[in-house]
Design an enzyme around this catalytic site. Sequence first.
Site, PDB file in Angstrom:
ATOM      1  N   HIS A 374      97.740  48.100 -10.045  1.00 27.97           N
ATOM      2  CA  HIS A 374      97.505  48.367 -11.465  1.00 27.97           C
ATOM      3  C   HIS A 374      98.574  49.210 -12.136  1.00 27.97           C
ATOM      4  O   HIS A 374      98.445  49.522 -13.312  1.00 27.97           O
ATOM      5  CB  HIS A 374      96.160  49.074 -11.662  1.00 27.97           C
ATOM      6  CG  HIS A 374      94.966  48.179 -11.501  1.00 27.97           C
ATOM      7  ND1 HIS A 374      94.424  47.481 -12.547  1.00 27.97           N
ATOM      8  CD2 HIS A 374      94.244  47.868 -10.405  1.00 27.97           C
ATOM      9  CE1 HIS A 374      93.387  46.776 -12.108  1.00 27.97           C
ATOM     10  NE2 HIS A 374      93.253  46.992 -10.809  1.00 27.97           N
ATOM     11  N   LYS A 572      92.238  54.532 -26.634  1.00 32.06           N
ATOM     12  CA  LYS A 572      92.555  54.333 -25.226  1.00 32.06           C
ATOM     13  C   LYS A 572      92.789  55.710 -24.623  1.00 32.06           C
ATOM     14  O   LYS A 572      92.849  56.704 -25.367  1.00 32.06           O
ATOM     15  CB  LYS A 572      93.808  53.462 -25.065  1.00 32.06           C
ATOM     16  CG  LYS A 572      94.993  53.928 -25.934  1.00 32.06           C
ATOM     17  CD  LYS A 572      96.200  52.997 -25.819  1.00 32.06           C
ATOM     18  CE  LYS A 572      96.050  51.678 -26.528  1.00 32.06           C
ATOM     19  NZ  LYS A 572      96.252  50.516 -25.681  1.00 32.06           N
ATOM     20  N   ARG A 573      92.919  55.802 -23.288  1.00 33.50           N
ATOM     21  CA  ARG A 573      93.254  57.089 -22.697  1.00 33.50           C
ATOM     22  C   ARG A 573      94.502  57.661 -23.364  1.00 33.50           C
ATOM     23  O   ARG A 573      95.408  56.921 -23.745  1.00 33.50           O
ATOM     24  CB  ARG A 573      93.497  56.927 -21.184  1.00 33.50           C
ATOM     25  CG  ARG A 573      92.228  56.726 -20.381  1.00 33.50           C
ATOM     26  CD  ARG A 573      91.261  57.874 -20.551  1.00 33.50           C
ATOM     27  NE  ARG A 573      91.748  59.078 -19.936  1.00 33.50           N
ATOM     28  CZ  ARG A 573      91.350  59.546 -18.763  1.00 33.50           C
ATOM     29  NH1 ARG A 573      90.401  58.916 -18.094  1.00 33.50           N
ATOM     30  NH2 ARG A 573      91.851  60.646 -18.255  1.00 33.50           N
ATOM     31  N   LYS A 578     101.542  55.608 -23.409  1.00 35.73           N
ATOM     32  CA  LYS A 578     100.848  54.803 -24.414  1.00 35.73           C
ATOM     33  C   LYS A 578     101.272  55.183 -25.838  1.00 35.73           C
ATOM     34  O   LYS A 578     100.978  54.489 -26.796  1.00 35.73           O
ATOM     35  CB  LYS A 578      99.331  54.955 -24.252  1.00 35.73           C
ATOM     36  CG  LYS A 578      98.775  54.293 -22.974  1.00 35.73           C
ATOM     37  CD  LYS A 578      97.292  54.559 -22.828  1.00 35.73           C
ATOM     38  CE  LYS A 578      96.665  53.998 -21.560  1.00 35.73           C
ATOM     39  NZ  LYS A 578      96.355  52.555 -21.623  1.00 35.73           N
ATOM     40  N   THR A 680      93.724  45.861 -21.762  1.00 35.79           N
ATOM     41  CA  THR A 680      92.643  44.949 -22.092  1.00 35.79           C
ATOM     42  C   THR A 680      92.099  45.295 -23.472  1.00 35.79           C
ATOM     43  O   THR A 680      91.491  44.444 -24.122  1.00 35.79           O
ATOM     44  CB  THR A 680      91.494  45.013 -21.063  1.00 35.79           C
ATOM     45  OG1 THR A 680      91.165  46.391 -20.821  1.00 35.79           O
ATOM     46  CG2 THR A 680      91.910  44.344 -19.760  1.00 35.79           C
ATOM     47  N   LYS A 684      90.489  42.873 -26.665  1.00 35.97           N
ATOM     48  CA  LYS A 684      89.229  43.068 -27.390  1.00 35.97           C
ATOM     49  C   LYS A 684      89.470  43.077 -28.896  1.00 35.97           C
ATOM     50  O   LYS A 684      88.696  42.502 -29.672  1.00 35.97           O
ATOM     51  CB  LYS A 684      88.585  44.398 -26.974  1.00 35.97           C
ATOM     52  CG  LYS A 684      88.246  44.504 -25.492  1.00 35.97           C
ATOM     53  CD  LYS A 684      87.924  45.966 -25.139  1.00 35.97           C
ATOM     54  CE  LYS A 684      87.964  46.189 -23.646  1.00 35.97           C
ATOM     55  NZ  LYS A 684      88.010  47.640 -23.304  1.00 35.97           N
TER      56      LYS A 684
END
Length: 835
Positions: A374, A572-573, A578, A680, A684
């Site tokens: 991952h 998100k985290r 990110k 992911t 969504k």
Amino acid sequence: MNAAASRALSTFPTGDAMTTPTASSDLSVAFQLALQRELHVGGEAASPQALLRAAAHACRELLAQRWADTQAEDARRGLKASVRRVHYLSMEFLMGRALGNALAALGLEETVRAAFTAEGHTLPDVLEREPDAALGNGGLGRLAACFLDSFAELGLPSFGYGLRYQYGMFAQGIQNGRQVEAPDDWMAQGNPWEVMRPELRYLVGFGGHVEVDAGGARRWVPADHLVAQAYDFIVPAHHTQRVSTLRQWHAQAEAPIDFAAFCRGDHQAAAAHRVAADAINWVLYPDDSTDAGRQLRLKQEAFLVSASLQDLIARHLQEFGTLEQLGRANAIHLNDTHPALAPAELMRLLLDEHGMAWDQAWSITRQAVSYTNHTLMPEALETWPVRLFEALLPRHLEIIYEINHRFLEQVKQQYPGDGELVRRVSLIDEGGHQGNWGGERRVRMASLAIVASHRVNGVAALHSDLMVKTIFADYARLFPERFHNVTNGVTPRRWLQQANPGLSALLDRNIGIGWRQRLDEMGRLTPLAADPALGQALMAVKRENKQRLADRIRRDLGVTVAVDSLFDVQIKRIHEYKRQLLNVLHVIARYQAIIANPTADWVPRTVVISGKAASAYVMAKSIIQLAHDVGRVINSDPRVGDRLKLVFLPNYGVSLAELIIPAADLSEQISTAGTEASGTGNMKFALNGALTIGTWDGANIEMAESFGEEHMFTFGLRTEAVEALKAVGYEPRHYVEQNAQLRAVIDAISRGDFSQGDSGRYRALVDKLLNQDIYLLMADFADYVKAQERVDDLFRDPVAWARCVLLNMAGMGLFSSDRTIEEYVDRVWSAKSLG
Ligand SMILES: *Cc1c(COP(=O)(O)O)cnc(C)c1O
């Protein structure tokens, strides 16, 4: 579905044989009985909590019947089946709430709605009371939860295996703009969904030593044992009577009380075993965990693996009588390396407990095991000190050494004289070099997982490609046939049908109801995308969802946002890669531009950020604080008004995502190219009618390829350019000096414009940006701002925007977790994949 997968699936049980439809009267009776039990006495008004428990108990009864039917059907399959029974081992399952999903799957929403109304409560009000089962950190755990849904839907014979944590992911609160963590006591009111399996208990050993008998056979004599007790959570299919199972292990002391100590009056000693067992169940590790307390994490991993494999072997023996065909009949899948002890434990069980010879045990193990990677970040690859293994798992260490010895002999034969290669691919990091802090010897869990697997996969095309070119390049050279890609997906049941009933109804009217089962039917939107009436209806649904979110923002944060503004969302985290910080920098730039030119034709924006930072991750927490500081200044500046708002919604989780995602116009997927394995969240959002502003990273790429790059707002350096820039020596300051807009943003933060003049608050953050900036925010800033201008331009034209949204949705058929699981079946779990 490709032909091979559909062939494999055609041998699945379909559940058609089980014709008993759920009679809503069954549920009504079960519900009334459960409610009476909840209330103890008749006539008392039912609280929402009591209604919730009663409905859950009633659903559970029905699911338990389906569970028994499913197991009976699977047990009859025997060896002829081309699909092996899948055992999905994961330290995390981020399930969220269960009742809404169960009611939808069982077709009982209306029955229960009526029952609740009769008791004076609405269905949504009761559903809101259910605590999230948040037994995961983020994407990896949510993926496992989507997979359970697809296992059930596809009728795949399977078990998910996890741990029954008492405390899940911490609850995030915000105090003075800073994150504070509180324990998530999700089972405080009990867990009405779980089914305890008193007959399923296994002993799991720790510590001790290895004994050798006269014949030379080795056997582990653990110092302590814990009992693993099974609890099942049943996941229903939506279109058949099949279910899948999440089996969670709960640790208990073998002898809960030391009676002698108790009688002496030494109560602490008397309870010592119990306390040790409770520690296993205690808490889900947040992904930041430092070395302190890590021994407990290794124990949790060993406990999960041993209990699950003992359960598998017991079932296999019951069905087949012998173990010879174990690898042909069963797949054992490792969700990242957290369960990578599985091959060592399976070898131990086969060799020591079942008297099998090494070669046969190894061949079975290799057939059974497969592994999903991952992350590409080398520092995130799990390793454990050899000394910890010696203390906790001495026999496993011996077996790992033997696996390593045989493997390295093979490597030496294949590449004679290449000692460097042998050192690099060894399962043991010998220590004493850079990147190994203590310099001590460590076991490399990813290496163990690769060497012991017959298949290894990444989670999006780019990620799988980089995986074999970077971190696993040596292994890919040794075992080229082992490496594959299986791009992630999400379940359309939870993430579209349940989260967005308005959009679901619109889809039903326009393309039929089949998308729930075959998401590629979304493709039927393509010829309708230019229909302005459909576009208008779509935007009307979106507006209702935005109103719902705006109400929540006002209720929770006291901030009023304009429902017709562009909802720009990043949830998100919180992680530097990110790049939530890049988002905040753009918000500041926009704020400054609005102040400088208030009469320009601004597209009003509401920027929504949500996400948890790991509790020891200082930089991530600083980003959360900055978002709050900036939001406070902008939201209260009368010169700005509706043109710009920035809000941070605390305690991100599955149910909050289900509220926010349907309300998004714009989805922020802006990780540095080459860092996000798949994502992911991106899927969504697109499924729910948001457009994506994103980098050429993870599954963004495959999404863009599916619906056309011209229908995504892409920006930024691509992976090769990122590498090239780093290779020539990246200088972030240079970008700041060249770009007056960026300079003004950085200056404002440094001056303390957002921190009430406290110029020290963000010094570390700014220093890092100017001097290191390893995620290249400075390099991508200008292009990001330009992409945001393209977003504004399109949003000004609602007809064109709606058309683009419809084309995005039309291209999302590929990104169902049903498709993902079909590919796993075809490439990894089928008997065929064993060659
Ligand atoms: C989907 C999801 C994630 C993963 O989001 P990414 O944007 O892919 O990182 C994390 N947490 C929750 C609660 C989710 O639903």
